[in-house]
Design a protein around this motif. Sequence first.
Motif: not given
Length: 269
Positions: A86-100, A133-140
Amino acid sequence: MKSYTAAAIQMTSLPDLQKNLSEARDLIELAIRQGAELIGLPENFSFMGEEEDKLMQGSEIAEETEKFLKTTAQRFQVTLLGGGFPVPKGEGKVCNTALLVDPTGQELARYEKVHLFDVNVPDGNTYCESATVKAGTDFPPVYNSPELGQLGLSVCYDVRFPELYRHLSKQGAEVLFVPAAFTAYTGKDHWEVLLKARAIENTCYVIAPAQTGCHYGRRHTHGHAMIIDPWGMILADGGDQPGVALADIEPTRLQQVRRQMPSLKHRVF
Ligand SMILES: O=C(O)CNC(=O)[C@H](CS)NC(=O)CCC(=O)C(=O)O
């Protein structure tokens, strides 16, 4: 791209950040000792617990997890995927984030999960990922590593949406990451089939790190972290215990399968 060993790590992550990070470090070390140069950690590897706890500890989890990935990659000189935290994204939500990250600790690619798991599973468990969780909006992204090949990212529930992987293979992906925390109930019938399908239809290697066992309350995950080759053969299966699934990624095999089955070239749409 060269031949190399990849590892899909399998964990039973708990609602305990430090414990999970230390467990992840041990499993990474185990994979390194067996020669792994590319290592994937599962979704929720650093924290798996109640939604409120995940939100409350959001910034600590995000900071510590990112620091862990960078310092661990550097320490072991390895390319490392953190498969969803989880990475906080404001409005009390996070993004479920993958990091390489690369062996110098630099960020190579980042992806915010776009498909959220809002599902009433027939075993009685209700999941509403979108509540926190706030949904991401971009293709991976696809990261083009001269040594390890073209690495495409995704997370867990994404595996049910083939158009995401078609996008990745159109962008040149050769290796697809699917870090997951699949439910035990859906996993037993769907996990292996979905992973094989994504490998076969895109003629790509699939590296799928996984959560396994009981995490807290009634949260049970399926396990079977695996690595699948571009023909759809399972090269390694982590079973149902924490550990490491290892396999060789071979460019000659990738080219051979793509010659034998040139379906990517026959795309019409
Ligand atoms: O369960 C947990 O606590 C952690 N799981 C997760 O964080 C995510 C979002 S809820 N799980 C999935 O996407 C499962 C998908 C899945 O299982 C399927 O597509 O069948």
